[in-house]
Design a protein around this motif. Structure first.
Motif, short mmCIF file in Angstrom:
data_model
loop_
_atom_site.label_atom_id
_atom_site.label_comp_id
_atom_site.label_asym_id
_atom_site.label_seq_id
_atom_site.Cartn_x
_atom_site.Cartn_y
_atom_site.Cartn_z
N ARG B 4 -1.06 31.62 -11.58
CA ARG B 4 -2.17 30.63 -10.07
C ARG B 4 -2.58 32.10 -9.69
O ARG B 4 -2.05 33.43 -9.46
N VAL B 5 -3.87 32.11 -9.42
CA VAL B 5 -4.56 33.06 -8.61
C VAL B 5 -5.34 32.49 -6.96
O VAL B 5 -5.22 31.48 -6.52
N LEU B 6 -4.49 33.13 -6.08
CA LEU B 6 -4.06 32.73 -4.51
C LEU B 6 -5.68 33.60 -3.92
O LEU B 6 -5.81 34.73 -4.40
N VAL B 7 -6.92 33.46 -3.44
CA VAL B 7 -7.70 34.17 -2.61
C VAL B 7 -8.29 33.66 -1.46
O VAL B 7 -8.43 33.08 -1.35
N ARG B 8 -8.16 34.76 -0.96
CA ARG B 8 -7.72 34.79 0.91
C ARG B 8 -9.27 35.57 1.22
O ARG B 8 -9.97 36.80 0.75
N ILE B 42 -6.78 28.72 -7.58
CA ILE B 42 -7.53 29.28 -8.62
C ILE B 42 -5.70 28.67 -9.50
O ILE B 42 -5.09 29.77 -9.99
N GLU B 43 -6.03 27.32 -10.70
CA GLU B 43 -4.80 27.53 -11.54
C GLU B 43 -5.70 27.57 -12.70
O GLU B 43 -6.38 26.88 -13.37
N LEU B 44 -4.81 28.36 -13.78
CA LEU B 44 -5.49 28.77 -14.80
C LEU B 44 -4.96 28.43 -15.82
O LEU B 44 -2.97 29.10 -15.78
N ASP B 45 -5.01 28.38 -17.15
CA ASP B 45 -3.83 27.76 -17.86
C ASP B 45 -4.61 28.54 -19.45
O ASP B 45 -5.67 28.09 -20.24
N THR B 54 -6.64 41.48 -18.27
CA THR B 54 -7.60 40.24 -18.16
C THR B 54 -7.83 39.27 -17.23
O THR B 54 -8.94 39.16 -17.04
N ILE B 55 -6.49 39.28 -17.06
CA ILE B 55 -6.18 38.67 -15.66
C ILE B 55 -6.72 38.83 -13.95
O ILE B 55 -7.71 38.64 -12.88
N ARG B 56 -6.85 40.10 -14.22
CA ARG B 56 -7.30 41.28 -13.42
C ARG B 56 -8.12 40.79 -12.77
O ARG B 56 -8.62 41.57 -12.05
N GLN B 57 -8.99 41.04 -14.37
CA GLN B 57 -10.86 41.48 -14.85
C GLN B 57 -11.22 40.01 -13.90
O GLN B 57 -12.32 39.98 -13.88
N MET B 58 -10.94 38.69 -14.74
CA MET B 58 -11.33 37.65 -14.48
C MET B 58 -11.91 38.12 -13.20
O MET B 58 -12.75 37.22 -11.98
N CYS B 59 -10.68 37.87 -11.72
CA CYS B 59 -10.86 37.96 -9.89
C CYS B 59 -12.04 38.78 -10.30
O CYS B 59 -12.39 38.57 -9.23
N GLU B 60 -12.08 39.99 -10.61
CA GLU B 60 -12.72 40.95 -9.94
C GLU B 60 -14.26 40.73 -10.00
O GLU B 60 -14.63 41.05 -9.31
N GLN B 61 -14.21 40.03 -11.73
CA GLN B 61 -15.64 39.57 -11.43
C GLN B 61 -16.58 37.84 -11.89
O GLN B 61 -17.35 38.26 -11.26
N ILE B 68 -15.38 40.29 0.02
CA ILE B 68 -15.05 40.49 1.49
C ILE B 68 -13.19 39.51 1.09
O ILE B 68 -12.94 38.97 2.00
N GLU B 69 -12.67 39.08 0.85
CA GLU B 69 -11.57 38.30 -0.25
C GLU B 69 -10.86 39.39 -0.68
O GLU B 69 -11.10 40.35 -2.14
N SER B 70 -9.55 39.33 -1.15
CA SER B 70 -8.82 39.52 -1.73
C SER B 70 -7.76 38.72 -2.04
O SER B 70 -8.05 37.33 -2.10
N TYR B 71 -6.88 38.61 -3.66
CA TYR B 71 -6.15 38.07 -4.65
C TYR B 71 -4.82 38.32 -5.15
O TYR B 71 -4.57 39.36 -5.03
N THR B 72 -3.97 37.35 -5.33
CA THR B 72 -2.77 37.84 -5.39
C THR B 72 -2.71 37.40 -6.96
O THR B 72 -3.55 35.84 -6.94
N ILE B 73 -2.15 38.12 -7.98
CA ILE B 73 -1.84 36.85 -9.28
C ILE B 73 -0.51 36.23 -9.16
O ILE B 73 0.43 37.35 -9.68
N GLU B 74 -0.69 35.10 -9.29
CA GLU B 74 1.24 34.87 -9.75
C GLU B 74 1.44 34.09 -11.36
O GLU B 74 0.95 33.12 -11.47
N ALA B 75 2.01 35.49 -11.78
CA ALA B 75 1.78 34.85 -13.30
C ALA B 75 3.46 34.89 -13.22
O ALA B 75 4.22 35.61 -13.20
N PRO B 76 3.73 34.03 -15.11
CA PRO B 76 5.28 34.08 -14.98
C PRO B 76 5.50 35.50 -15.91
O PRO B 76 4.39 36.49 -16.41
N ALA B 77 7.09 36.08 -15.33
CA ALA B 77 7.16 37.13 -16.02
C ALA B 77 6.71 37.89 -17.13
O ALA B 77 6.71 38.93 -17.41
N ALA B 78 6.55 37.04 -18.26
CA ALA B 78 6.10 37.75 -19.27
C ALA B 78 5.09 38.12 -19.28
O ALA B 78 4.97 38.80 -20.25
N GLY B 79 4.17 37.54 -18.34
CA GLY B 79 2.59 37.89 -18.94
C GLY B 79 2.80 38.63 -17.76
O GLY B 79 1.43 39.43 -17.44
#
Lengths: 229, 82
Positions: B4-8, B42-45, B54-61, B68-79
Protein backbone atom coordinates in the motif's frame (compact mmCIF):
# COMPACT_ATOMS: atom_id res chain seq x y z
CA UNK A 1 10.21 29.81 -45.09
CA UNK A 2 8.26 26.92 -43.65
CA UNK A 3 7.46 27.07 -39.98
CA UNK A 4 7.73 23.55 -38.58
CA UNK A 5 5.52 23.34 -35.52
CA UNK A 6 4.28 20.09 -34.02
CA UNK A 7 1.14 19.75 -31.93
CA UNK A 8 1.07 16.69 -29.67
CA UNK A 9 -2.26 14.95 -29.14
CA UNK A 10 -2.78 12.79 -26.07
CA UNK A 11 -5.94 10.74 -25.49
CA UNK A 12 -8.19 13.35 -23.91
CA UNK A 13 -6.54 16.42 -25.45
CA UNK A 14 -9.27 18.77 -26.63
CA UNK A 15 -7.48 21.97 -27.61
CA UNK A 16 -5.07 20.35 -30.08
CA UNK A 17 -7.12 21.43 -33.07
CA UNK A 18 -7.42 25.00 -31.75
CA UNK A 19 -3.65 25.07 -31.31
CA UNK A 20 -3.07 23.78 -34.84
CA UNK A 21 -5.52 26.32 -36.27
CA UNK A 22 -3.82 29.17 -34.38
CA UNK A 23 -0.35 28.10 -35.51
CA UNK A 24 -1.44 27.90 -39.13
CA UNK A 25 -3.36 31.18 -38.97
CA UNK A 26 -0.30 33.03 -37.70
CA UNK A 27 2.46 31.22 -39.60
CA UNK A 28 0.68 30.28 -42.83
CA UNK A 29 2.03 26.74 -42.52
CA UNK A 30 -0.01 23.76 -41.32
CA UNK A 31 1.24 22.32 -38.03
CA UNK A 32 2.34 18.71 -37.88
CA UNK A 33 0.05 16.55 -35.75
CA UNK A 34 1.80 14.02 -33.52
CA UNK A 35 0.13 11.19 -31.58
CA UNK A 36 1.16 10.46 -27.99
CA UNK A 37 2.13 6.87 -28.83
CA UNK A 38 4.75 7.97 -31.36
CA UNK A 39 8.24 7.47 -30.06
CA UNK A 40 9.92 10.00 -32.32
CA UNK A 41 9.42 13.62 -33.30
CA UNK A 42 10.19 14.90 -36.81
CA UNK A 43 13.60 16.52 -37.26
CA UNK A 44 14.09 20.26 -37.47
CA UNK A 45 11.08 21.40 -35.45
CA UNK A 46 10.75 25.11 -34.69
CA UNK A 47 8.16 24.62 -31.94
CA UNK A 48 6.52 21.81 -30.02
CA UNK A 49 3.07 22.63 -28.61
CA UNK A 50 1.38 20.64 -25.85
CA UNK A 51 -2.32 21.50 -25.95
CA UNK A 52 -5.03 21.78 -23.34
CA UNK A 53 -7.48 19.08 -22.43
CA UNK A 54 -7.74 16.22 -19.97
CA UNK A 55 -4.98 13.86 -21.08
CA UNK A 56 -5.62 10.27 -19.96
CA UNK A 57 -8.68 11.53 -18.10
CA UNK A 58 -6.39 13.39 -15.70
CA UNK A 59 -5.97 10.05 -13.89
CA UNK A 60 -3.70 10.14 -10.82
CA UNK A 61 -2.88 13.84 -11.28
CA UNK A 62 -3.47 16.28 -14.16
CA UNK A 63 -0.72 15.64 -16.70
CA UNK A 64 0.89 12.79 -14.74
CA UNK A 65 0.16 10.00 -17.18
CA UNK A 66 0.89 12.10 -20.27
CA UNK A 67 4.28 13.03 -18.82
CA UNK A 68 5.22 9.34 -18.95
CA UNK A 69 3.99 8.71 -22.52
CA UNK A 70 6.46 7.67 -25.23
CA UNK A 71 6.30 10.99 -27.08
CA UNK A 72 7.23 12.93 -23.93
CA UNK A 73 10.64 11.22 -23.83
CA UNK A 74 11.18 12.65 -27.32
CA UNK A 75 9.89 16.07 -26.20
CA UNK A 76 12.27 16.09 -23.21
CA UNK A 77 15.17 15.18 -25.53
CA UNK A 78 14.18 17.90 -28.04
CA UNK A 79 13.85 20.48 -25.26
CA UNK A 80 17.35 19.56 -24.10
CA UNK A 81 18.58 20.39 -27.61
CA UNK A 82 16.89 23.80 -27.31
CA UNK A 83 13.73 23.22 -29.38
CA UNK A 84 11.12 25.70 -28.06
CA UNK A 85 8.21 24.08 -26.21
CA UNK A 86 4.85 25.71 -25.43
CA UNK A 87 2.49 24.02 -22.97
CA UNK A 88 -0.97 25.50 -22.52
CA UNK A 89 -3.33 24.52 -19.69
CA UNK A 90 -3.09 20.71 -19.54
CA UNK A 91 0.13 21.13 -21.54
CA UNK A 92 1.53 23.26 -18.68
CA UNK A 93 0.50 20.54 -16.22
CA UNK A 94 2.30 17.96 -18.38
CA UNK A 95 5.45 20.12 -18.47
CA UNK A 96 5.56 20.37 -14.67
CA UNK A 97 4.89 16.64 -14.27
CA UNK A 98 7.70 15.94 -16.76
CA UNK A 99 9.90 18.27 -14.66
CA UNK A 100 10.62 20.50 -17.64
CA UNK A 101 9.21 23.37 -15.57
CA UNK A 102 9.30 23.84 -11.79
CA UNK A 103 6.28 23.73 -9.50
CA UNK A 104 2.91 22.04 -9.82
CA UNK A 105 -0.70 22.95 -10.59
CA UNK A 106 -3.09 22.31 -7.71
CA UNK A 107 -6.87 22.31 -7.65
CA UNK A 108 -8.24 25.88 -7.94
CA UNK A 109 -8.48 27.46 -4.50
CA UNK A 110 -12.25 27.92 -4.82
CA UNK A 111 -12.55 24.31 -6.09
CA UNK A 112 -14.54 25.42 -9.10
CA UNK A 113 -13.80 24.93 -12.77
CA UNK A 114 -13.10 28.44 -14.07
CA UNK A 115 -14.01 29.30 -17.66
CA UNK A 116 -13.81 32.98 -18.54
CA UNK A 117 -11.57 35.60 -20.11
CA UNK A 118 -9.15 37.11 -17.59
CA UNK A 119 -6.65 39.96 -17.51
CA UNK A 120 -2.96 39.08 -17.45
CA UNK A 121 0.09 41.24 -16.97
CA UNK A 122 3.02 40.58 -19.29
CA UNK A 123 5.90 40.25 -16.81
CA UNK A 124 8.79 39.85 -19.23
CA UNK A 125 9.35 40.44 -22.92
CA UNK A 126 12.70 38.67 -22.72
CA UNK A 127 11.62 35.37 -24.26
CA UNK A 128 10.85 34.08 -27.71
CA UNK A 129 7.19 33.78 -26.64
CA UNK A 130 6.68 37.29 -25.32
CA UNK A 131 8.95 39.61 -27.33
CA UNK A 132 6.05 41.09 -29.32
CA UNK A 133 4.31 42.31 -26.14
CA UNK A 134 5.16 45.39 -24.07
CA UNK A 135 6.48 44.80 -20.56
CA UNK A 136 3.79 45.47 -17.99
CA UNK A 137 1.05 45.43 -20.60
CA UNK A 138 -2.36 44.05 -19.61
CA UNK A 139 -3.82 41.53 -22.03
CA UNK A 140 -7.06 39.55 -22.07
CA UNK A 141 -6.83 35.77 -22.55
CA UNK A 142 -9.39 33.04 -21.81
CA UNK A 143 -8.83 30.46 -19.08
CA UNK A 144 -10.66 27.14 -18.70
CA UNK A 145 -9.30 24.91 -15.96
CA UNK A 146 -9.93 23.11 -12.70
CA UNK A 147 -6.29 22.63 -11.68
CA UNK A 148 -4.61 25.96 -12.38
CA UNK A 149 -3.49 26.95 -8.91
CA UNK A 150 0.28 27.29 -9.37
CA UNK A 151 2.36 26.06 -6.46
CA UNK A 152 6.09 26.06 -5.81
CA UNK A 153 8.04 26.45 -2.58
CA UNK A 154 9.13 29.94 -1.56
CA UNK A 155 12.75 29.44 -2.64
CA UNK A 156 11.63 28.34 -6.12
CA UNK A 157 9.22 31.29 -6.39
CA UNK A 158 11.98 33.70 -5.34
CA UNK A 159 14.32 32.19 -7.93
CA UNK A 160 11.67 32.46 -10.68
CA UNK A 161 11.11 36.12 -9.81
CA UNK A 162 14.84 36.86 -9.50
CA UNK A 163 15.57 35.31 -12.89
CA UNK A 164 12.63 37.04 -14.59
CA UNK A 165 11.09 33.69 -15.45
CA UNK A 166 7.50 34.62 -14.68
CA UNK A 167 6.04 35.30 -18.12
CA UNK A 168 2.51 36.24 -17.12
CA UNK A 169 0.66 37.04 -13.90
CA UNK A 170 -3.07 37.25 -13.34
CA UNK A 171 -4.09 40.89 -13.02
CA UNK A 172 -7.11 39.75 -11.00
CA UNK A 173 -7.78 36.92 -8.53
CA UNK A 174 -8.47 33.78 -10.57
CA UNK A 175 -7.46 30.48 -9.01
CA UNK A 176 -5.27 31.08 -5.96
CA UNK A 177 -1.95 30.75 -7.81
CA UNK A 178 1.16 31.55 -5.79
CA UNK A 179 2.13 35.18 -6.44
CA UNK A 180 -0.53 35.32 -9.16
CA UNK A 181 1.57 33.25 -11.54
CA UNK A 182 -0.15 32.37 -14.81
CA UNK A 183 2.87 31.32 -16.88
CA UNK A 184 6.53 30.42 -16.26
CA UNK A 185 9.65 30.04 -18.38
CA UNK A 186 12.39 27.44 -18.15
CA UNK A 187 15.91 28.50 -17.14
CA UNK A 188 16.97 28.72 -20.81
CA UNK A 189 13.74 30.69 -21.52
CA UNK A 190 12.81 28.34 -24.40
CA UNK A 191 10.01 26.47 -22.62
CA UNK A 192 6.82 28.30 -21.62
CA UNK A 193 3.99 26.81 -19.61
CA UNK A 194 0.82 28.83 -19.07
CA UNK A 195 -2.72 28.11 -17.91
CA UNK A 196 -4.51 30.74 -20.10
CA UNK A 197 -5.22 29.83 -23.74
CA UNK A 198 -3.52 32.18 -26.24
CA UNK A 199 -4.66 29.90 -29.08
CA UNK A 200 -8.25 30.87 -28.27
CA UNK A 201 -7.48 34.56 -28.75
CA UNK A 202 -5.96 35.01 -32.18
CA UNK A 203 -8.50 37.12 -34.04
CA UNK A 204 -10.69 40.11 -33.19
CA UNK A 205 -14.00 38.73 -32.04
CA UNK A 206 -17.43 39.89 -33.12
CA UNK A 207 -18.38 39.97 -29.46
CA UNK A 208 -16.13 40.93 -26.52
CA UNK A 209 -16.98 37.66 -24.76
CA UNK A 210 -15.44 35.70 -27.63
CA UNK A 211 -11.70 35.53 -27.14
CA UNK A 212 -10.14 38.58 -28.72
CA UNK A 213 -6.75 38.82 -30.39
CA UNK A 214 -4.31 39.28 -27.50
CA UNK A 215 -2.95 35.75 -27.84
CA UNK A 216 -1.82 36.27 -31.40
CA UNK A 217 1.38 38.10 -30.51
CA UNK A 218 2.62 35.09 -28.53
CA UNK A 219 2.75 33.09 -31.76
CA UNK A 220 4.06 36.10 -33.68
CA UNK A 221 6.88 36.36 -31.12
CA UNK A 222 7.92 32.77 -31.85
CA UNK A 223 7.85 33.42 -35.61
CA UNK A 224 9.86 36.63 -35.24
CA UNK A 225 12.47 34.88 -33.10
CA UNK A 226 12.82 32.22 -35.75
CA UNK A 227 13.11 34.71 -38.59
CA UNK A 228 15.88 36.58 -36.79
CA UNK A 229 17.75 33.42 -35.71
CA UNK B 1 2.94 -9.39 -2.23
CA UNK B 2 0.53 -6.66 -1.33
CA UNK B 3 1.88 -3.13 -0.97
CA UNK B 4 0.00 0.00 0.00
CA UNK B 5 1.28 3.43 -0.92
CA UNK B 6 -0.22 6.41 0.90
CA UNK B 7 0.18 9.69 -0.93
CA UNK B 8 -0.48 12.91 0.96
CA UNK B 9 -0.21 16.59 0.14
CA UNK B 10 2.77 18.01 2.00
CA UNK B 11 2.07 20.15 5.06
CA UNK B 12 1.49 23.73 4.02
CA UNK B 13 0.19 22.84 0.55
CA UNK B 14 -3.37 24.11 0.27
CA UNK B 15 -5.88 21.26 0.04
CA UNK B 16 -9.14 22.60 -1.43
CA UNK B 17 -10.66 19.10 -1.43
CA UNK B 18 -9.93 18.69 2.26
CA UNK B 19 -11.43 22.09 2.93
CA UNK B 20 -14.60 21.20 1.02
CA UNK B 21 -14.95 17.93 2.94
CA UNK B 22 -14.35 19.81 6.20
CA UNK B 23 -17.16 22.24 5.41
CA UNK B 24 -19.46 19.41 4.33
CA UNK B 25 -18.88 17.52 7.59
CA UNK B 26 -19.69 20.66 9.57
CA UNK B 27 -22.78 21.10 7.40
CA UNK B 28 -23.87 17.62 8.51
CA UNK B 29 -23.66 18.79 12.08
CA UNK B 30 -20.33 17.23 13.10
CA UNK B 31 -18.34 19.53 15.36
CA UNK B 32 -14.84 19.67 16.75
CA UNK B 33 -13.16 19.12 13.39
CA UNK B 34 -9.85 21.00 13.36
CA UNK B 35 -8.72 20.09 9.85
CA UNK B 36 -9.32 17.64 7.01
CA UNK B 37 -6.74 16.60 4.42
CA UNK B 38 -7.56 14.31 1.51
CA UNK B 39 -4.89 11.86 0.34
CA UNK B 40 -4.75 8.86 -1.95
CA UNK B 41 -4.31 5.16 -1.23
CA UNK B 42 -2.70 3.10 -3.99
CA UNK B 43 -2.76 -0.69 -3.61
CA UNK B 44 -0.22 -2.68 -5.58
CA UNK B 45 -0.02 -6.43 -6.07
CA UNK B 46 3.64 -7.03 -6.79
CA UNK B 47 5.82 -10.06 -7.42
CA UNK B 48 7.03 -11.48 -4.10
CA UNK B 49 10.40 -10.11 -3.16
CA UNK B 50 10.07 -6.85 -5.14
CA UNK B 51 12.70 -4.75 -3.42
CA UNK B 52 11.99 -1.59 -1.55
CA UNK B 53 14.16 0.53 -3.82
CA UNK B 54 11.99 -0.43 -6.80
CA UNK B 55 8.78 0.53 -5.00
CA UNK B 56 10.38 3.79 -3.97
CA UNK B 57 11.28 4.41 -7.61
CA UNK B 58 7.62 3.85 -8.60
CA UNK B 59 6.62 6.48 -6.06
CA UNK B 60 9.23 9.01 -7.14
CA UNK B 61 8.61 8.61 -10.87
CA UNK B 62 4.83 8.38 -10.99
CA UNK B 63 2.73 7.60 -7.92
CA UNK B 64 3.57 10.83 -6.09
CA UNK B 65 4.54 14.27 -7.31
CA UNK B 66 7.19 15.07 -4.73
CA UNK B 67 6.92 18.80 -5.46
CA UNK B 68 3.59 18.79 -3.60
CA UNK B 69 3.16 15.30 -2.15
CA UNK B 70 4.87 12.95 0.28
CA UNK B 71 4.38 9.19 0.33
CA UNK B 72 4.71 6.28 2.71
CA UNK B 73 5.10 2.67 1.65
CA UNK B 74 3.44 -0.11 3.66
CA UNK B 75 4.96 -3.41 2.57
CA UNK B 76 5.14 -6.85 4.24
CA UNK B 77 8.18 -7.24 6.47
CA UNK B 78 9.84 -9.59 3.96
CA UNK B 79 9.78 -6.83 1.34
CA UNK B 80 11.08 -4.35 3.86
CA UNK B 81 8.64 -2.02 5.59
CA UNK B 82 9.09 1.71 5.17
Amino acid sequence: MGFRAAVITFPGSNCDRDMAVALEAVSGTPALRIWHGDADLPEGLDLIALPGGFSYGDYLRSGAMAAQSPIMRAVVAAAARGVPVLGVCNGFQVLTEARLLPGALLRNAAQRFICRTVSLTVETTDSLFTSAYRAGETIRIPVAHHDGNYYADAATLDALEGEGRIAFRYAEEVNGSARGIAGVLSANRRILGMMPHPERAIEPAAHPALGGADGRRLFESVLAALASA
Amino acid sequence: MHVRVLVRLKPGVLDPQGRAVHHALEGLGFSGIADVRVGRLIELDLADGTDHATIRQMCEQLLANTVIESYTIEAPAAGGAD
